[in-house]
Design a protein around this motif. Sequence first.
Motif: not given
Length: 143
Positions: A116-138
């Motif tokens: 989470y990151d809170y009030d990053v720009d002084g406009e009462n905005v919050v950011c919840a960052t979801l990291q996902i891993n994608a398993r892939q084949m080449t």
Amino acid sequence: MSMVNDAVTAVVDALKAAPAVSNRVERVRLRALPASAGTAVVVRPLGSDVQDAELPTGHPYAWTTQIIVECYARAPQGIAPDVAVDALLEAVYARLLQDPTLGGAVTALQPQAIAYDYDVDGENVVCATLQINARQMTVGASL
């Protein structure tokens, strides 16, 4: 297209599928939440790691690609920022795990972390960052 492009495109498409998780689902946007928007979702690649390689050629064939899904919400007066973004984060998570292969674009999605990151720009905005891993084949020398 590269495997990274395929995975990010599939995540964006899944989040935009009707009904979209937000009116604003974008790819690699630097200024995610304009003043007129209440929520936004931004998808961006973070990196890829080789998991396995062909012994005779040394070409990698199994990869884990890290994808970041940023969920932005403007917290109304009297609402805690983490509460303001919670429904959007939940919708993003549920949508992506509804089909963890993203229609066959990846072998599997695996949730990795939420930050989470809170009030990053002084406009009462919050950011919840979801990291996902994608398993892939080449195959061979292709990405």
